[in-house]
Design a protein around this motif. Structure first.
Motif, PDB file in Angstrom:
ATOM      1  N   VAL A 102     155.433  -5.464   3.579  1.00 54.94           N
ATOM      2  CA  VAL A 102     155.309  -4.895   2.361  1.00 54.94           C
ATOM      3  C   VAL A 102     153.945  -5.616   1.836  1.00 54.94           C
ATOM      4  CG1 VAL A 102     155.800  -5.230   0.001  1.00 54.94           C
ATOM      5  CG2 VAL A 102     157.672  -4.709   1.748  1.00 54.94           C
ATOM      6  N   GLU A 103     152.944  -5.079   1.239  1.00 48.28           N
ATOM      7  CA  GLU A 103     151.752  -5.604   0.851  1.00 48.28           C
ATOM      8  C   GLU A 103     151.471  -4.809  -0.609  1.00 48.28           C
ATOM      9  OE1 GLU A 103     149.304  -4.610   4.096  1.00 48.28           O
ATOM     10  OE2 GLU A 103     149.040  -2.461   3.687  1.00 48.28           O
ATOM     11  N   THR A 104     150.853  -5.683  -1.202  1.00 49.77           N
ATOM     12  CA  THR A 104     150.621  -5.293  -2.813  1.00 49.77           C
ATOM     13  C   THR A 104     148.993  -5.266  -2.779  1.00 49.77           C
ATOM     14  OG1 THR A 104     152.412  -6.224  -3.732  1.00 49.77           O
ATOM     15  CG2 THR A 104     150.636  -6.000  -5.067  1.00 49.77           C
ATOM     16  N   TYR A 105     148.342  -4.266  -3.646  1.00 41.32           N
ATOM     17  CA  TYR A 105     147.072  -4.168  -3.716  1.00 41.32           C
ATOM     18  C   TYR A 105     146.719  -4.392  -5.065  1.00 41.32           C
ATOM     19  CZ  TYR A 105     145.951  -2.836   1.279  1.00 41.32           C
ATOM     20  OH  TYR A 105     145.780  -2.716   2.402  1.00 41.32           O
ATOM     21  N   LEU A 106     145.469  -4.963  -5.223  1.00 39.83           N
ATOM     22  CA  LEU A 106     144.858  -5.428  -6.762  1.00 39.83           C
ATOM     23  C   LEU A 106     143.437  -4.631  -6.599  1.00 39.83           C
ATOM     24  CD1 LEU A 106     145.573  -8.877  -7.193  1.00 39.83           C
ATOM     25  CD2 LEU A 106     147.273  -7.026  -7.694  1.00 39.83           C
ATOM     26  N   LEU A 107     143.202  -4.129  -7.693  1.00 39.91           N
ATOM     27  CA  LEU A 107     141.696  -3.727  -7.778  1.00 39.91           C
ATOM     28  C   LEU A 107     140.662  -4.832  -7.433  1.00 39.91           C
ATOM     29  CD1 LEU A 107     139.599  -1.444  -8.376  1.00 39.91           C
ATOM     30  CD2 LEU A 107     139.741  -2.209 -10.976  1.00 39.91           C
ATOM     31  N   THR A 108     139.693  -4.595  -6.541  1.00 40.28           N
ATOM     32  CA  THR A 108     138.831  -5.730  -5.789  1.00 40.28           C
ATOM     33  C   THR A 108     137.949  -6.110  -7.110  1.00 40.28           C
ATOM     34  OG1 THR A 108     138.942  -4.546  -3.751  1.00 40.28           O
ATOM     35  CG2 THR A 108     137.036  -6.263  -4.224  1.00 40.28           C
ATOM     36  N   PRO A 109     137.708  -7.375  -7.144  1.00 40.13           N
ATOM     37  CA  PRO A 109     136.991  -7.926  -8.700  1.00 40.13           C
ATOM     38  C   PRO A 109     135.533  -7.498  -8.182  1.00 40.13           C
ATOM     39  CG  PRO A 109     138.360  -9.460  -7.803  1.00 40.13           C
ATOM     40  CD  PRO A 109     138.400  -8.379  -6.836  1.00 40.13           C
ATOM     41  N   LYS A 115     143.041  -6.498  -1.849  1.00 48.68           N
ATOM     42  CA  LYS A 115     142.087  -6.093  -2.913  1.00 48.68           C
ATOM     43  C   LYS A 115     141.693  -4.778  -2.087  1.00 48.68           C
ATOM     44  CE  LYS A 115     142.387  -9.948  -5.299  1.00 48.68           C
ATOM     45  NZ  LYS A 115     141.471 -11.267  -4.821  1.00 48.68           N
ATOM     46  N   ALA A 116     141.705  -3.819  -2.935  1.00 47.41           N
ATOM     47  CA  ALA A 116     140.884  -2.600  -2.824  1.00 47.41           C
ATOM     48  C   ALA A 116     140.435  -1.799  -3.926  1.00 47.41           C
ATOM     49  CB  ALA A 116     141.737  -1.722  -1.965  1.00 47.41           C
ATOM     50  N   ARG A 117     139.470  -1.280  -3.804  1.00 41.52           N
ATOM     51  CA  ARG A 117     138.964  -0.111  -4.741  1.00 41.52           C
ATOM     52  C   ARG A 117     139.401   1.186  -5.067  1.00 41.52           C
ATOM     53  NH1 ARG A 117     134.276  -3.562  -3.843  1.00 41.52           N
ATOM     54  NH2 ARG A 117     133.897  -4.808  -5.500  1.00 41.52           N
ATOM     55  N   PHE A 118     140.727   1.074  -5.048  1.00 39.62           N
ATOM     56  CA  PHE A 118     141.749   2.527  -4.994  1.00 39.62           C
ATOM     57  C   PHE A 118     141.414   3.020  -6.103  1.00 39.62           C
ATOM     58  CE2 PHE A 118     144.899   0.287  -2.279  1.00 39.62           C
ATOM     59  CZ  PHE A 118     144.456   1.005  -1.056  1.00 39.62           C
ATOM     60  N   LYS A 119     141.011   4.434  -6.151  1.00 41.22           N
ATOM     61  CA  LYS A 119     140.799   5.039  -7.396  1.00 41.22           C
ATOM     62  C   LYS A 119     141.841   5.047  -8.561  1.00 41.22           C
ATOM     63  CE  LYS A 119     138.424   9.344  -7.681  1.00 41.22           C
ATOM     64  NZ  LYS A 119     138.183  10.793  -7.184  1.00 41.22           N
ATOM     65  N   VAL A 120     142.821   5.122  -8.024  1.00 41.26           N
ATOM     66  CA  VAL A 120     144.070   4.905  -8.993  1.00 41.26           C
ATOM     67  C   VAL A 120     143.977   3.600  -9.842  1.00 41.26           C
ATOM     68  CG1 VAL A 120     145.892   4.015  -7.701  1.00 41.26           C
ATOM     69  CG2 VAL A 120     146.484   6.040  -9.277  1.00 41.26           C
ATOM     70  N   LEU A 121     143.498   2.774  -9.407  1.00 39.99           N
ATOM     71  CA  LEU A 121     143.445   1.444 -10.158  1.00 39.99           C
ATOM     72  C   LEU A 121     142.151   1.234 -11.096  1.00 39.99           C
ATOM     73  CD1 LEU A 121     144.722  -1.040  -7.546  1.00 39.99           C
ATOM     74  CD2 LEU A 121     145.938  -0.025  -9.165  1.00 39.99           C
ATOM     75  N   LYS A 122     141.095   1.998 -10.791  1.00 34.68           N
ATOM     76  CA  LYS A 122     139.714   1.558 -11.236  1.00 34.68           C
ATOM     77  C   LYS A 122     139.643   1.843 -12.653  1.00 34.68           C
ATOM     78  CE  LYS A 122     136.657   2.689  -7.148  1.00 34.68           C
ATOM     79  NZ  LYS A 122     135.882   3.433  -6.610  1.00 34.68           N
ATOM     80  N   ASP A 123     140.327   2.805 -13.188  1.00 35.27           N
ATOM     81  CA  ASP A 123     140.020   3.126 -14.707  1.00 35.27           C
ATOM     82  C   ASP A 123     141.093   2.593 -15.478  1.00 35.27           C
ATOM     83  OD1 ASP A 123     137.571   4.048 -14.207  1.00 35.27           O
ATOM     84  OD2 ASP A 123     138.442   5.847 -13.451  1.00 35.27           O
ATOM     85  N   LEU A 124     142.115   1.799 -15.056  1.00 36.12           N
ATOM     86  CA  LEU A 124     143.093   1.532 -15.946  1.00 36.12           C
ATOM     87  C   LEU A 124     142.821   0.438 -17.072  1.00 36.12           C
ATOM     88  CD1 LEU A 124     145.817   0.363 -13.019  1.00 36.12           C
ATOM     89  CD2 LEU A 124     145.902   2.254 -14.731  1.00 36.12           C
TER      90      LEU A 124
END
Ligand SMILES: [Zn+2]
Length: 369
Positions: free
Chosen positions: A250-257, A308-317
């Motif tokens: 299991v892994e958890t991704y956060l938006l890359t700073p 960390k990743a710049r996933f589109k789904v996280l960028k505009d939250l």
């Protein structure tokens, strides 16, 4: 003297109670263009049961002063200075392992590695922990966005107690597929999301899903659904697949700073701008840590870490958010496990526990103005 004794006693309690394990994870595959859509995971080459057999990093023996390195690091520089800024204590434990402690938080670093461990949970740094100007130090980004929230957890301030749950993929986009078991990621994502919705509603929280049935919602619409719902937290549910059949966990991704490299990139993303979702970088980390550590403890899966990743789904939250890869549909043992309703129920329960604790401890600040 008395104070020193109690400090030592507290340290002994921490040493005894915190089980720190080294993982042999190594990134061997660069990030694909859009992992959310393709669900092809980086391969870290960890065996499912490997975590149980690795050696503990520390134990009671570790508090015995270790042999000093030939060239002692000046206490006023590098990681010592960084820890000092946080009121934390640094111990160079030998073999390239450094321990930074504050209160109940223990952050372990390994020289020349991007992998750190926070109270037993794997955390990926934006850059390797290496010598800078003669002293081992974290990059500015890792200090600001990882060490600070890791040792000094931010106060949880949310704009509401509404939970936005995003079942990944849907409709024409199946996500990962396991043909021999005839299972599609999009169905599993929705199943776990609906279970989680029920639990969170039973706990008294308002819940919004980005989709309630088998349809494809554009990625940019998903964060907008959360924003329009004034969501306090956002969780995107996915399952992984990899060419490496050994990959599991299991892994958890956060938006890359801003100005940081994503976990599966080798280069520092200095040209990457800051997104709206970066306003909650510190809360993203605390949310990710609580969710990932609880998932690993509850499900006993391989800890692939907080990444960390710049996933589109996280960028505009407009609220703290994360994307969880809940297991591998390409793994011979994990896929049949994921295919059982019992496992998916346990998965939803684990998420429900960590999200409930975050929402219960969070201070709500209205953003109506
Ligand atoms: Zn997916």
């Amino acid at each position: 003297m008395r104070a020193a004794q109690s400090k030592l006693q507290r340290l002994l309690v921490f040493m005894g109670s915190a089980a720190l394990f080294l993982s042999s994870c190594q990134t061997r595959q660069s990030e694909v263009a859009d992992p959310v859509e393709t669900a092809v995971a980086p391969e870290l080459g960890v065996e499912p049961n490997q975590m149980k057999s690795v050696e503990p990093v520390s134990g009671p023996v570790a508090i015995v002063p270790l042999v000093k390195s030939k060239k002692p690091t000046p206490k006023a520089a590098g990681i010592f200075k960084q820890a000092d800024q946080l009121g934390a204590r640094v111990t160079e434990k030998g073999d390239g392992v450094w321990l930074i402690e504050k209160g109940e938080r223990r952050f372990e670093l390994r020289e020349q590695s991007r992998q750190a461990i926070l109270n037993g949970t794997v955390v990926y740094l934006n850059e390797v922990f290496a010598e800078k100007e003669g002293n081992f130090a974290l990059s500015d980004s890792d200090f600001e966005n990882t060490l600070c929230p890791a040792l000094d957890p931010p106060e949880i301030v949310l704009r509401s107690k509404t939970v936005a749950i995003d079942p990944g993929h849907g409709g024409a986009e199946p996500g990962s597929v396991n043909r021999s078991l005839s299972i599609l990621e999009k169905d599993l994502n929705l199943d776990v999301s609906l279970r989680l919705q029920k639990m969170m509603e039973e706990n008294g929280f308002k819940v919004v899903l980005t989709r309630y049935n088998d349809r494809l919602v554009p990625l940019e619409d998903r964060s907008q659904i959360a924003n329009r719902s004034n969501a306090g937290v956002f969780v995107s549910i996915h399952f992984n697949a990899a060419l490496n059949k050994e990959a599991s966990g299991v892994e958890t991704y956060l938006l890359t700073p801003k100005n940081s490299a994503s976990s599966n990139d080798d280069v520092i993303g200095s040209s990457e701008p800051s997104y709206r979702g970066n306003q909650t970088d510190l809360l993203n980390f605390e949310l990710g840590y609580r969710v990932q550590s609880r998932l690993i403890a509850d499900l006993q899966r391989v800890d692939r870490g907080i990444k960390k990743a710049r996933f589109k789904v996280l960028k505009d939250l407009e609220c703290p958010g994360l994307l969880i890869e809940c297991g591998f549909l390409s793994h011979g043992k994990e896929a049949p496990l994921i295919n059982t309703p019992l496992y998916r129920q346990k998965l939803a329960e684990s998420l429900s526990h960590s999200l409930t604790s975050i929402l219960m401890t969070g201070r709500i600040v209205s953003s109506d103005q």
